[in-house]
Design a protein around this motif. Structure first.
Motif, PDB file in Angstrom:
ATOM      1  N   VAL A   6       0.844  -1.199   0.000  1.00 30.96           N
ATOM      2  CA  VAL A   6       0.000   0.000   0.000  1.00 30.96           C
ATOM      3  C   VAL A   6       0.875   1.243   0.000  1.00 30.96           C
ATOM      4  O   VAL A   6       1.997   1.238   0.504  1.00 30.96           O
ATOM      5  CB  VAL A   6      -0.962   0.027   1.210  1.00 30.96           C
ATOM      6  N   SER A   7       0.321   2.296  -0.567  1.00 29.24           N
ATOM      7  CA  SER A   7       0.964   3.597  -0.604  1.00 29.24           C
ATOM      8  C   SER A   7      -0.133   4.638  -0.567  1.00 29.24           C
ATOM      9  O   SER A   7      -1.280   4.355  -0.939  1.00 29.24           O
ATOM     10  CB  SER A   7       1.792   3.739  -1.886  1.00 29.24           C
ATOM     11  N   SER A   8       0.179   5.845  -0.120  1.00 28.29           N
ATOM     12  CA  SER A   8      -0.819   6.912  -0.103  1.00 28.29           C
ATOM     13  C   SER A   8      -0.160   8.208  -0.575  1.00 28.29           C
ATOM     14  O   SER A   8       1.066   8.340  -0.515  1.00 28.29           O
ATOM     15  CB  SER A   8      -1.410   7.090   1.302  1.00 28.29           C
ATOM     16  N   ARG A  10      -0.040  11.013   0.893  1.00 31.70           N
ATOM     17  CA  ARG A  10       0.677  11.664   2.002  1.00 31.70           C
ATOM     18  C   ARG A  10       2.021  11.020   2.261  1.00 31.70           C
ATOM     19  O   ARG A  10       2.957  11.684   2.688  1.00 31.70           O
ATOM     20  CB  ARG A  10      -0.161  11.610   3.284  1.00 31.70           C
TER      21      ARG A  10
END
Length: 67
Positions: A6-8, A10
């Motif tokens: 996962v990555s976001s 922010r």
């Protein structure tokens, strides 16, 4: 159990998560990785620790002394 990355927006670095069949998070990495490939490789290693821990011990064959 499965590993996902996962990555976001922010935090653009990648983290791995170990999830169960229903999608519930069982564990998440405390460190981040520069690429999805590094995150998945580290997550796969951690998943193997879980699988090895949960695996039952091998069956033992009874030993008989010769007479």
């Amino acid at each position: 159990m499965n590993v996902i990355a996962v990555s976001s927006p922010r935090a653009p670095d990648w983290r791995w998560r170990i999830v169960d069949g229903g999608g519930a998070i069982l564990e998440e990495s405390s460190t981040s990785f520069g690429t999805i490939a590094l995150a998945m490789a580290a997550g796969a290693q951690r998943l193997q620790v879980h699988l090895d821990r949960d695996r039952p011990p091998p069956a033992r064959v009874p030993w008989h002394r010769r007479r």
